[in-house]
Design a protein around this motif. Structure first.
Motif, PDB file in Angstrom:
ATOM      1  N   ASP A 147       0.829  -1.209   0.000  1.00  0.00           N
ATOM      2  CA  ASP A 147       0.000   0.000   0.000  1.00  0.00           C
ATOM      3  C   ASP A 147       0.862   1.257   0.000  1.00  0.00           C
ATOM      4  O   ASP A 147       0.561   2.236  -0.701  1.00  0.00           O
ATOM      5  CB  ASP A 147      -0.926   0.011   1.219  1.00  0.00           C
ATOM      6  CG  ASP A 147      -2.056  -1.013   1.113  1.00  0.00           C
ATOM      7  OD1 ASP A 147      -2.291  -1.512  -0.007  1.00  0.00           O
ATOM      8  OD2 ASP A 147      -2.675  -1.321   2.154  1.00  0.00           O
ATOM      9  N   MET A 148       1.944   1.243   0.781  1.00  0.00           N
ATOM     10  CA  MET A 148       2.821   2.412   0.866  1.00  0.00           C
ATOM     11  C   MET A 148       3.539   2.676  -0.451  1.00  0.00           C
ATOM     12  O   MET A 148       3.731   3.820  -0.855  1.00  0.00           O
ATOM     13  CB  MET A 148       3.854   2.223   1.984  1.00  0.00           C
ATOM     14  CG  MET A 148       3.267   2.261   3.383  1.00  0.00           C
ATOM     15  SD  MET A 148       4.474   1.824   4.651  1.00  0.00           S
ATOM     16  CE  MET A 148       5.591   3.208   4.563  1.00  0.00           C
TER      17      MET A 148
ATOM     18  N   GLN B 180       2.552   1.534  -3.507  1.00  0.00           N
ATOM     19  CA  GLN B 180       1.658   1.573  -4.664  1.00  0.00           C
ATOM     20  C   GLN B 180       1.497   2.988  -5.222  1.00  0.00           C
ATOM     21  O   GLN B 180       1.487   3.198  -6.439  1.00  0.00           O
ATOM     22  CB  GLN B 180       0.289   1.011  -4.276  1.00  0.00           C
ATOM     23  CG  GLN B 180      -0.605   0.641  -5.442  1.00  0.00           C
ATOM     24  CD  GLN B 180      -0.094  -0.565  -6.214  1.00  0.00           C
ATOM     25  OE1 GLN B 180       0.492  -0.382  -7.283  1.00  0.00           O
ATOM     26  NE2 GLN B 180      -0.310  -1.765  -5.693  1.00  0.00           N
ATOM     27  N   ALA B 181       1.377   3.972  -4.322  1.00  0.00           N
ATOM     28  CA  ALA B 181       1.192   5.358  -4.763  1.00  0.00           C
ATOM     29  C   ALA B 181       2.399   5.841  -5.558  1.00  0.00           C
ATOM     30  O   ALA B 181       2.247   6.494  -6.606  1.00  0.00           O
ATOM     31  CB  ALA B 181       0.955   6.265  -3.557  1.00  0.00           C
ATOM     32  N   ARG B 182       3.607   5.514  -5.096  1.00  0.00           N
ATOM     33  CA  ARG B 182       4.814   5.920  -5.819  1.00  0.00           C
ATOM     34  C   ARG B 182       4.862   5.270  -7.198  1.00  0.00           C
ATOM     35  O   ARG B 182       5.260   5.898  -8.189  1.00  0.00           O
ATOM     36  CB  ARG B 182       6.061   5.522  -5.032  1.00  0.00           C
ATOM     37  CG  ARG B 182       6.256   6.253  -3.734  1.00  0.00           C
ATOM     38  CD  ARG B 182       7.627   5.934  -3.171  1.00  0.00           C
ATOM     39  NE  ARG B 182       7.743   6.274  -1.772  1.00  0.00           N
ATOM     40  CZ  ARG B 182       8.800   6.038  -1.029  1.00  0.00           C
ATOM     41  NH1 ARG B 182       9.860   5.452  -1.577  1.00  0.00           N
ATOM     42  NH2 ARG B 182       8.841   6.367   0.242  1.00  0.00           N
TER      43      ARG B 182
ATOM     44  N   ARG C 283       2.311   4.229  -9.024  1.00  0.00           N
ATOM     45  CA  ARG C 283       1.295   4.827  -9.900  1.00  0.00           C
ATOM     46  C   ARG C 283       1.748   6.177 -10.438  1.00  0.00           C
ATOM     47  O   ARG C 283       1.486   6.510 -11.597  1.00  0.00           O
ATOM     48  CB  ARG C 283      -0.025   5.001  -9.132  1.00  0.00           C
ATOM     49  CG  ARG C 283      -0.771   3.704  -8.876  1.00  0.00           C
ATOM     50  CD  ARG C 283      -2.228   3.976  -8.531  1.00  0.00           C
ATOM     51  NE  ARG C 283      -2.880   2.788  -8.017  1.00  0.00           N
ATOM     52  CZ  ARG C 283      -3.143   2.550  -6.742  1.00  0.00           C
ATOM     53  NH1 ARG C 283      -2.803   3.448  -5.827  1.00  0.00           N
ATOM     54  NH2 ARG C 283      -3.740   1.443  -6.368  1.00  0.00           N
ATOM     55  N   GLU C 284       2.416   6.963  -9.604  1.00  0.00           N
ATOM     56  CA  GLU C 284       2.904   8.278 -10.041  1.00  0.00           C
ATOM     57  C   GLU C 284       3.842   8.161 -11.241  1.00  0.00           C
ATOM     58  O   GLU C 284       3.914   9.057 -12.075  1.00  0.00           O
ATOM     59  CB  GLU C 284       3.646   8.974  -8.893  1.00  0.00           C
ATOM     60  CG  GLU C 284       2.733   9.528  -7.803  1.00  0.00           C
ATOM     61  CD  GLU C 284       3.522  10.097  -6.644  1.00  0.00           C
ATOM     62  OE1 GLU C 284       4.780  10.109  -6.732  1.00  0.00           O
ATOM     63  OE2 GLU C 284       2.899  10.517  -5.652  1.00  0.00           O
ATOM     64  N   LYS C 285       4.557   7.034 -11.328  1.00  0.00           N
ATOM     65  CA  LYS C 285       5.495   6.822 -12.430  1.00  0.00           C
ATOM     66  C   LYS C 285       4.904   5.954 -13.542  1.00  0.00           C
ATOM     67  O   LYS C 285       5.601   5.620 -14.511  1.00  0.00           O
ATOM     68  CB  LYS C 285       6.782   6.168 -11.897  1.00  0.00           C
ATOM     69  CG  LYS C 285       7.519   7.008 -10.874  1.00  0.00           C
ATOM     70  CD  LYS C 285       8.825   6.364 -10.468  1.00  0.00           C
ATOM     71  CE  LYS C 285       9.838   6.366 -11.595  1.00  0.00           C
ATOM     72  NZ  LYS C 285      11.159   5.857 -11.159  1.00  0.00           N
TER      73      LYS C 285
END
Length: 224
Positions: A77-78, A80-82, A84-86
């Motif tokens: 989860d931590m 995943q956001a990074r 997706r940003e790339k």
């Protein structure tokens, strides 16, 4: 404490200011920069203090039963956001024999995973990253963790020095840490009785593999 206490005060008060609804857009941007910079500095300080403790032989593992499944999901989860940003895919591949409850040092195993997955996401520009967990039973149960990416790969000469302290690969824009992350990972893995290895081909990505002996636990031990 002399380093971390004042920095935690800065982070605490900047966090309070972030909640102020009366801040202008510029003020909010300045506070966000202070907060991000403070968090980055705190990580650097923690890495330096951690390696100093390891070198002095004062690091002791904190063994306790914990839910490995929940911890892995938190890491995913931590990260995943990074990813997706790339525009990257972050895939979690787990074997059916995966032990959900184990005894070990949860905080340091989490740090190993965050470092390996974080590095893979950081240096991969297209494609994705896979976190793979399997087990094998020989003399004892062994947990195998693999982090594979489709990044630029690592040359043989860089592979030789990658786990040494203060070594940083990549371009200057990507070199934002102390170069201690993989050194700390290797020391943690060795303290746990395991080993870490790297297989990489320039232009074809990298695969870090961690093998750790593990002892399974029961849910009743965690629920106490």
């Amino acid at each position: 404490h002399e380093l971390r206490t004042p920095l935690n005060a800065i982070l605490g008060f900047s966090g309070l200011l972030q909640r102020d609804q009366q801040l202008s857009a510029n003020q909010r941007n300045y506070i966000d920069i202070i907060n991000r910079s403070g968090e980055h500095l705190l990580k650097l300080i923690n890495d330096v203090l951690e390696i100093a403790k390891i070198e002095a032989g004062k690091l002791q593992l904190e063994i306790a039963p914990f839910d490995l499944g929940v911890m892995i999901r938190d890491v995913i989860d931590m990260m995943q956001a990074r990813a997706r940003e790339k525009g990257l895919q972050l895939v979690f591949d787990v074997d059916s024999s995966f032990p959900r409850y184990i005894r070990g040092d949860q905080a340091r195993l989490r740090q190993i995973l965050l470092n390996l997955v974080g590095n893979a996401v950081k240096f991969t520009q297209q494609g994705g990253v896979t976190l793979r967990l399997t087990t094998e039973q020989k003399d004892a149960l062994c947990l195998q963790i693999e982090v594979e990416d489709s990044g630029p790969g690592i040359s043989p000469e860089d592979q030789e020095r990658l786990f040494k302290p203060f070594v940083q690969l990549g371009t200057k824009g990507e070199q934002q840490g102390t170069g201690l992350g993989l050194t700390i990972c290797r020391r943690f893995v060795e303290l746990m009785g395991g080993n870490i290895s790297l297989r990489s081909t320039p232009g074809k990505g990298s695969l870090f593999r961690v093998r750790l002996p593990v002892e399974t636990a029961e849910f009743s031990e965690i629920a106490k």
